[in-house]
Design a protein around this motif. Structure first.
Motif, PDB file in Angstrom:
ATOM      1  N   PHE B 239       0.873  -1.183   0.000  1.00 56.82           N
ATOM      2  CA  PHE B 239       0.000   0.000   0.000  1.00 56.82           C
ATOM      3  C   PHE B 239       0.902   1.223   0.000  1.00 56.82           C
ATOM      4  O   PHE B 239       1.685   1.419   0.938  1.00 56.82           O
ATOM      5  CB  PHE B 239      -0.909   0.005   1.236  1.00 56.82           C
ATOM      6  N   GLN B 240       0.817   2.014  -1.066  1.00 58.27           N
ATOM      7  CA  GLN B 240       1.677   3.197  -1.154  1.00 58.27           C
ATOM      8  C   GLN B 240       0.821   4.449  -1.080  1.00 58.27           C
ATOM      9  O   GLN B 240      -0.099   4.633  -1.888  1.00 58.27           O
ATOM     10  CB  GLN B 240       2.466   3.193  -2.474  1.00 58.27           C
ATOM     11  N   GLY B 241       1.123   5.315  -0.128  1.00 52.09           N
ATOM     12  CA  GLY B 241       0.343   6.537   0.052  1.00 52.09           C
ATOM     13  C   GLY B 241       1.084   7.751  -0.480  1.00 52.09           C
ATOM     14  O   GLY B 241       2.299   7.869  -0.294  1.00 52.09           O
ATOM     15  N   ALA B 242       0.346   8.645  -1.145  1.00 49.13           N
ATOM     16  CA  ALA B 242       0.925   9.910  -1.621  1.00 49.13           C
ATOM     17  C   ALA B 242      -0.205  10.921  -1.710  1.00 49.13           C
ATOM     18  O   ALA B 242      -1.382  10.565  -1.597  1.00 49.13           O
ATOM     19  CB  ALA B 242       1.584   9.714  -2.973  1.00 49.13           C
ATOM     20  N   ARG B 243       0.185  12.194  -1.885  1.00 50.20           N
ATOM     21  CA  ARG B 243      -0.852  13.223  -2.001  1.00 50.20           C
ATOM     22  C   ARG B 243      -1.589  13.113  -3.334  1.00 50.20           C
ATOM     23  O   ARG B 243      -2.798  13.098  -3.381  1.00 50.20           O
ATOM     24  CB  ARG B 243      -0.225  14.625  -1.928  1.00 50.20           C
ATOM     25  N   ASN B 244      -0.807  13.069  -4.413  1.00 48.65           N
ATOM     26  CA  ASN B 244      -1.417  13.109  -5.752  1.00 48.65           C
ATOM     27  C   ASN B 244      -0.560  12.288  -6.708  1.00 48.65           C
ATOM     28  O   ASN B 244       0.459  11.723  -6.313  1.00 48.65           O
ATOM     29  CB  ASN B 244      -1.561  14.558  -6.220  1.00 48.65           C
ATOM     30  N   VAL B 245      -0.972  12.238  -7.941  1.00 49.65           N
ATOM     31  CA  VAL B 245      -0.293  11.380  -8.919  1.00 49.65           C
ATOM     32  C   VAL B 245       1.177  11.758  -9.063  1.00 49.65           C
ATOM     33  O   VAL B 245       2.055  10.899  -9.138  1.00 49.65           O
ATOM     34  CB  VAL B 245      -1.038  11.423 -10.274  1.00 49.65           C
ATOM     35  N   ALA B 246       1.460  13.066  -9.050  1.00 46.31           N
ATOM     36  CA  ALA B 246       2.846  13.507  -9.234  1.00 46.31           C
ATOM     37  C   ALA B 246       3.746  12.998  -8.104  1.00 46.31           C
ATOM     38  O   ALA B 246       4.924  12.701  -8.319  1.00 46.31           O
ATOM     39  CB  ALA B 246       2.908  15.029  -9.315  1.00 46.31           C
ATOM     40  N   GLN B 280      -8.302   6.920 -10.708  1.00 48.77           N
ATOM     41  CA  GLN B 280      -9.317   5.865 -10.650  1.00 48.77           C
ATOM     42  C   GLN B 280      -9.137   4.983  -9.409  1.00 48.77           C
ATOM     43  O   GLN B 280     -10.003   4.182  -9.100  1.00 48.77           O
ATOM     44  CB  GLN B 280      -9.213   4.967 -11.893  1.00 48.77           C
ATOM     45  N   GLY B 281      -7.974   5.133  -8.760  1.00 49.30           N
ATOM     46  CA  GLY B 281      -7.676   4.243  -7.629  1.00 49.30           C
ATOM     47  C   GLY B 281      -8.297   4.723  -6.326  1.00 49.30           C
ATOM     48  O   GLY B 281      -9.209   5.564  -6.329  1.00 49.30           O
ATOM     49  N   PHE B 282      -7.775   4.215  -5.213  1.00 51.71           N
ATOM     50  CA  PHE B 282      -8.322   4.549  -3.893  1.00 51.71           C
ATOM     51  C   PHE B 282      -8.007   6.002  -3.545  1.00 51.71           C
ATOM     52  O   PHE B 282      -6.868   6.451  -3.660  1.00 51.71           O
ATOM     53  CB  PHE B 282      -7.716   3.633  -2.828  1.00 51.71           C
ATOM     54  N   THR B 283      -9.028   6.721  -3.108  1.00 50.41           N
ATOM     55  CA  THR B 283      -8.819   8.097  -2.660  1.00 50.41           C
ATOM     56  C   THR B 283      -8.998   8.120  -1.146  1.00 50.41           C
ATOM     57  O   THR B 283     -10.034   7.715  -0.631  1.00 50.41           O
ATOM     58  CB  THR B 283      -9.826   9.047  -3.336  1.00 50.41           C
ATOM     59  N   GLY B 284      -7.950   8.573  -0.465  1.00 51.23           N
ATOM     60  CA  GLY B 284      -8.005   8.601   0.998  1.00 51.23           C
ATOM     61  C   GLY B 284      -6.635   8.253   1.542  1.00 51.23           C
ATOM     62  O   GLY B 284      -5.678   8.101   0.768  1.00 51.23           O
ATOM     63  N   PHE B 285      -6.542   8.147   2.869  1.00 56.44           N
ATOM     64  CA  PHE B 285      -5.232   7.849   3.459  1.00 56.44           C
ATOM     65  C   PHE B 285      -4.879   6.382   3.264  1.00 56.44           C
ATOM     66  O   PHE B 285      -5.751   5.514   3.126  1.00 56.44           O
ATOM     67  CB  PHE B 285      -5.218   8.219   4.943  1.00 56.44           C
ATOM     68  N   VAL B 286      -3.590   6.128   3.305  1.00 59.81           N
ATOM     69  CA  VAL B 286      -3.107   4.801   2.936  1.00 59.81           C
ATOM     70  C   VAL B 286      -3.572   3.739   3.941  1.00 59.81           C
ATOM     71  O   VAL B 286      -3.872   2.604   3.569  1.00 59.81           O
ATOM     72  CB  VAL B 286      -1.563   4.836   2.756  1.00 59.81           C
ATOM     73  N   HIS B 287      -3.707   4.113   5.239  1.00 62.47           N
ATOM     74  CA  HIS B 287      -4.184   3.121   6.198  1.00 62.47           C
ATOM     75  C   HIS B 287      -5.655   2.772   5.928  1.00 62.47           C
ATOM     76  O   HIS B 287      -6.083   1.647   6.156  1.00 62.47           O
ATOM     77  CB  HIS B 287      -3.981   3.589   7.643  1.00 62.47           C
ATOM     78  N   ASP B 288      -6.402   3.751   5.426  1.00 65.08           N
ATOM     79  CA  ASP B 288      -7.795   3.463   5.082  1.00 65.08           C
ATOM     80  C   ASP B 288      -7.876   2.549   3.863  1.00 65.08           C
ATOM     81  O   ASP B 288      -8.781   1.714   3.761  1.00 65.08           O
ATOM     82  CB  ASP B 288      -8.561   4.761   4.818  1.00 65.08           C
ATOM     83  N   ALA B 289      -6.921   2.726   2.954  1.00 61.77           N
ATOM     84  CA  ALA B 289      -6.878   1.840   1.782  1.00 61.77           C
ATOM     85  C   ALA B 289      -6.670   0.392   2.227  1.00 61.77           C
ATOM     86  O   ALA B 289      -7.343  -0.531   1.749  1.00 61.77           O
ATOM     87  CB  ALA B 289      -5.758   2.276   0.840  1.00 61.77           C
ATOM     88  N   THR B 317      -2.897   1.873  14.540  1.00 61.14           N
ATOM     89  CA  THR B 317      -4.250   1.820  15.096  1.00 61.14           C
ATOM     90  C   THR B 317      -5.159   0.970  14.205  1.00 61.14           C
ATOM     91  O   THR B 317      -5.899   0.110  14.686  1.00 61.14           O
ATOM     92  CB  THR B 317      -4.815   3.248  15.242  1.00 61.14           C
ATOM     93  N   THR B 318      -5.084   1.203  12.903  1.00 60.82           N
ATOM     94  CA  THR B 318      -5.916   0.436  11.970  1.00 60.82           C
ATOM     95  C   THR B 318      -5.598  -1.059  12.057  1.00 60.82           C
ATOM     96  O   THR B 318      -6.498  -1.897  12.136  1.00 60.82           O
ATOM     97  CB  THR B 318      -5.662   0.931  10.532  1.00 60.82           C
ATOM     98  N   LEU B 319      -4.306  -1.387  12.083  1.00 59.62           N
ATOM     99  CA  LEU B 319      -3.917  -2.804  12.121  1.00 59.62           C
ATOM    100  C   LEU B 319      -4.367  -3.453  13.430  1.00 59.62           C
ATOM    101  O   LEU B 319      -4.890  -4.567  13.447  1.00 59.62           O
ATOM    102  CB  LEU B 319      -2.396  -2.937  11.973  1.00 59.62           C
ATOM    103  N   MET B 320      -4.168  -2.731  14.544  1.00 53.05           N
ATOM    104  CA  MET B 320      -4.530  -3.336  15.828  1.00 53.05           C
ATOM    105  C   MET B 320      -6.029  -3.505  15.946  1.00 53.05           C
ATOM    106  O   MET B 320      -6.506  -4.499  16.503  1.00 53.05           O
ATOM    107  CB  MET B 320      -3.957  -2.524  16.985  1.00 53.05           C
ATOM    108  N   GLN B 321      -6.779  -2.537  15.445  1.00 55.76           N
ATOM    109  CA  GLN B 321      -8.231  -2.701  15.498  1.00 55.76           C
ATOM    110  C   GLN B 321      -8.666  -3.846  14.594  1.00 55.76           C
ATOM    111  O   GLN B 321      -9.699  -4.451  14.816  1.00 55.76           O
ATOM    112  CB  GLN B 321      -8.928  -1.390  15.174  1.00 55.76           C
TER     113      GLN B 321
END
Lengths: 508, 353
Positions: B239-246, B280-289, B317-321
């Motif tokens: 899972f790779q998180g970034a602000r935008n495509v660039a 077209q991909g997931f929009t949101g924070f990487v932990h939410d993805a 937090t996401t993983l532990m929950q």
């Protein structure tokens, strides 16, 4: 990597962890002809699900021979200091004879609970299917026995010179205010093995223990009592194991199965509330009974619970655990409870096994400064009134026996927090009988297990039912509590303790 | 004046300020030591001094007894170094930790490439072979910059004469500003390494989740490239998180890997895609993805997290929950000068997270 290094690695000594693991795991065995469930019959009825005991991480890694070696060294050191304290008449070095009353409260209120902790851990140390948990509880059980013994020995010096120390073991489950800590431990010990460990190992030893030990140890140091300081340090050095056991059990339960989360949350809510109610006695000791003050109860609560506990609960949130129910209420109560409690003891001072008194003017000023929001408004006027009555020779003692909360057994002395002039009363009817509570917290606890709490041994009820001798209060105090009436109880002013102190110090 | 304290058996090195306790310095630098009371009475943080001088401080005589003082034991919560030290703490060495020796290298810049508007990829040639584990980091000594700067290695360990670093420009950061604005191809820099406890647990057999944010892609990149090179058959999720495509750099590399390896899954997430991104991909924070992909259940996996502290905290937090716990979560937090400010009381509940 060169050859030498590889050779060294192969010949490496076992790590502490590996040694401990061999020690503990090898003590267990397979059950070939008996059902494990029959061997550990208490493991399931609380609803806790354990899927894999091998995930238990031994919280401390001490072998039995090392344990005896360390404890023996601690004992040697402690008893050398206690001997020196006795030989040098250490009791004469305390700041003020009023201080000794805090020690009477500790000996009668806390030390017997160390013994209950010893019994409780010995009991649950038999009940877990996991051998790591069994051994940890066994060691803590032995520690707790050491604590009660060293405390009794440390305080025995005061017993030679002051009233009120002579019948602590008799008093602890009879006297009206001592049933507060005693019933707390009875509640935990009559619960299942996992609840006991969450109650005592986690909620009390980990979350609240600093609020008990730091004030007492620092209080002793500030007031010249080296014997108490020393047993305090000696006991605290065992607490490492106890605190890590408390933490390990909570992690273990929460990670073993998600169905454990709501059960653990319920226990944390319950035991946090019961623990803070119990600590009312400590708050009163800090604010009123220590002639040289360490810090106010409010400050202690802020440092040891709000800050340290806040960090803990922030981490626990990752498991889905929330701040204990009523934590917000307790934050308001820190402004009030010590004043409400000492006033209750002062007005019932004829029935207490230690002396009570009106704070000095300097102490009243200190309280005004430490509690700017509440003391002058709600509590100082009472003491000014008490001073006036005392000056007129009419020191006030209430004639009534207090009404007790069915759950925490503390007299109904706490007020509503949005109206500190109104005593908080809660009640409920169960099977046709009405039960009374000091708070929503205590009422909730009752409602969750009414069949347990309807059996509460409430000292005032027992007196009124004639089960504690009598008929008068004085006979209850002398015949049932074994007080030396007229010496152990009543105001500090005019007490035999005070007269002797003046004699020793050559003051008229 | 600061002293360097080496903590065995892991070999972590911390800097301790004058008058600072070892425990305080360790916790602030992300190195976990066992502790409980924090004021010298409980002895949870007892350590053995192997080398150097130390002031014992206010350790209680019951928590640190005379015989132990003579043996060179200290309590980390009160002990204050008076020289550089080597201490041994009661912490576990991970069986997958190879313990490659730290060595000094001269590193010559071979290539500087813009990976995104804020991140540069810098490749160095080393003057010798460096044995390291995928996930570990090196320290750079940069001209005119006080102290060293740590960067994770993005190349796989079999490329052992090179190092590839991903450097995000930190506004006001002296080290990253130097690397972005002054460094040229052909320049030579002093480096030392490898360091760190972030590496692939190869003895573990569970499927693997990587969560990376910003330039925190570097370590996972090295780890994934190595796993694939070694023919690892576990399911691997990145899972790779970034602000935008660039800012979503090296996307083509991982899309290519995903299309050629059935067990590798690539899930990029953008938290603020630009209108022109046609995302077209997931929009949101990487932990939410990750949470959405696994439907809130992570048990049975091993997770590696790498990136800025807020991302790591949210991911934990996401993983532990989702019922994945400390023993299966490994992380590398990318602290910058901007992260140093906040102070918070730590509980002893977790060791590493």
């Amino acid at each position: 990597m060169n050859k030498n290094k590889v050779t060294t690695m192969a010949a490496k000594k076992l790590s502490l962890k590996e040694k401990y693991s061999l020690l503990t795991r090898d003590l267990d065995w397979e059950f070939s002809y008996q059902d494990r469930k029959d061997a550990f019959p208490m493991e399931e009825f609380e609803g806790i699900k354990i899927t894999d005991w091998s995930k238990w991480e031994d919280p401390f890694r001490l072998t039995m021979d090392a344990y005896w070696k360390y404890q023996a060294e601690k004992e040697k050191k402690l008893y050398a200091i206690l001997d020196a304290f006795a030989q040098n008449n250490g009791h004469l070095n305390v700041s003020d004879p009023r201080y000794v009353n805090a020690i009477k409260l500790f000996l009668t209120g806390i030390s017997p609970q160390e013994y209950q902790a010893h019994q409780g851990f010995a009991h649950i140390g038999r009940q877990y299917g996991g051998v790591g948990a069994r051994i940890a509880c066994q060691m803590q059980s032995i520690d707790e026995l050491r604590h009660v013994q060293t405390q009794v020995h440390a305080m025995s010096q005061f017993n030679k010179y002051f009233d009120g120390f002579q019948s602590w073991s008799n008093m602890q489950d009879r006297v009206w205010y001592l049933s507060v800590p005693t019933s707390f431990f009875h509640d935990a010990r009559s619960a299942g093995p996992f609840e006991f460990l969450v109650a005592i190992g986690f909620s009390f030893e980990y979350v609240l223990t600093n609020l008990l030990f730091v004030p007492f140890m620092s209080g002793a140091a500030y007031n010249g009592d080296m014997a108490t300081v020393t047993f305090g340090f000696s006991a605290q050095s065992d607490e490492a194991r106890h605190m890590t056991l408390g933490l390990e059990v909570i992690k273990f339960l929460l990670e073993q199965h998600e169905d454990n989360v709501p059960i653990v949350q319920k226990w944390i809510d319950k035991w946090f509330w019961r623990g803070t109610r119990l600590l009312t006695l400590v708050g009163m000791m800090m604010d009123y009974m220590l002639p040289n003050k360490v810090m106010s109860w409010k400050e202690a609560w802020e440092v040891y619970f709000e800050e340290a506990g806040g960090a803990l609960f922030k981490d626990l949130a990752r498991y889905g655990i929330t701040m204990p129910k009523y934590a917000a209420l307790v934050e308001k109560e820190k402004e009030h409870i010590s004043h409400q409690a000492w006033w209750t003891f002062y007005t019932h001072g004829h029935a207490t096994g230690f002396h009570t008194w009106i704070p000095t003017d300097e102490e009243l000023d200190w309280l005004s400064e430490k509690y700017p929001e509440t003391f002058d408004k709600y509590y100082r006027p009472r003491w000014e009134m008490a001073k006036k009555l005392e000056a007129e020779g009419k020191r006030f003692y209430t004639k009534a026996l207090p009404q007790l909360c069915t759950t925490c057994q503390i007299p109904m002395l706490f007020t509503e927090m949005d109206d500190p002039t109104q005593i908080a009363y809660r009640d409920t009817v169960y099977n046709g009988d009405r039960y009374h509570f000091c708070s929503d917290g205590c009422k909730d606890i009752f409602h969750d297990e009414p069949e347990k709490y309807v059996q509460s041994w409430l000292p005032v009820h027992q007196i009124l039912q004639g089960n504690c001798g009598g008929p008068g209060v004085e006979q209850v105090l002398s015949d049932y509590y074994h007080f030396n009436v007229g010496a152990d109880n009543m105001d500090m002013k005019g007490s035999p303790d005070e007269k002797r102190w003046k004699q020793w110090k050559g003051v008229a | 004046m600061t002293y360097e304290v080496t903590i065995e058996p892991t070999g972590d090195v911390i800097e301790v300020e004058e008058g600072q306790t070892i425990l305080d310095a360790a916790l602030r630098q992300g190195v976990w030591l066992p502790f409980a009371c924090g004021h010298g009475t409980c002895a949870t943080c007892k350590c053995q001094v192997v080398e150097g001088d130390v002031e014992i401080g206010n350790a209680s005589p019951f928590a640190l007894m005379d015989m132990e003082r003579e043996e060179g034991k200290i309590l980390a919560c009160c002990a204050i170094p008076e020289s550089d030290l080597v201490i041994e703490a009661d912490i576990d060495v991970d069986p997958d930790f190879a313990g490659y020796p730290v060595q000094d290298y001269r590193a010559t810049v071979r290539e500087i490439r813009d990976l995104s508007p804020t991140i540069k990829g810098i490749v160095f040639d080393l003057d010798g072979e460096m044995a390291f584990q995928a996930g570990q980091y090196i320290n750079l000594q940069l001209p005119g910059v006080e102290g060293s700067r740590a960067f994770s290695l993005a190349n796989k360990p079999s490329d052992n004469t090179r190092m590839e670093l991903h450097v995000r420009l930190v506004p006001g950061g002296a080290g990253t500003t130097y690397l972005h604005e002054q460094l040229n191809v052909g320049d030579t820099i002093d480096a030392s390494g490898p360091y760190g406890q972030f590496f692939t647990r190869k003895s573990d057999t569970k499927d693997v989740i990587f969560i990376a944010g910003g330039s925190g892609l570097s370590s996972p990149q090295a780890m994934i490239l190595e796993m694939i090179e070694e023919g690892d058959q576990r399911q691997i999720y990145l899972f790779q998180g970034a602000r935008n495509v660039a800012e979503l750099y090296n996307r083509e590399l991982f899309e290519e890997l995903a299309s050629t390896h059935e067990n590798f899954h690539y899930i990029p997430a953008l938290n603020a895609p630009e209108p022109g991104d046609d995302w077209q991909g997931f929009t949101g924070f990487v932990h939410d993805a990750a949470n959405s992909y696994f439907d809130g259940r992570f048990d049975g996996h091993k997770a590696y997290l790498c990136g800025p502290p807020p991302m790591i905290d949210a991911a934990i937090t996401t993983l532990m929950q989702g019922r994945l716990f400390e023993r299966d979560i490994h992380m590398e937090r990318f602290y910058t000068a901007a992260d140093g400010g906040e102070e918070s009381t730590r509980s002893a509940l977790f060791k590493r997270i």
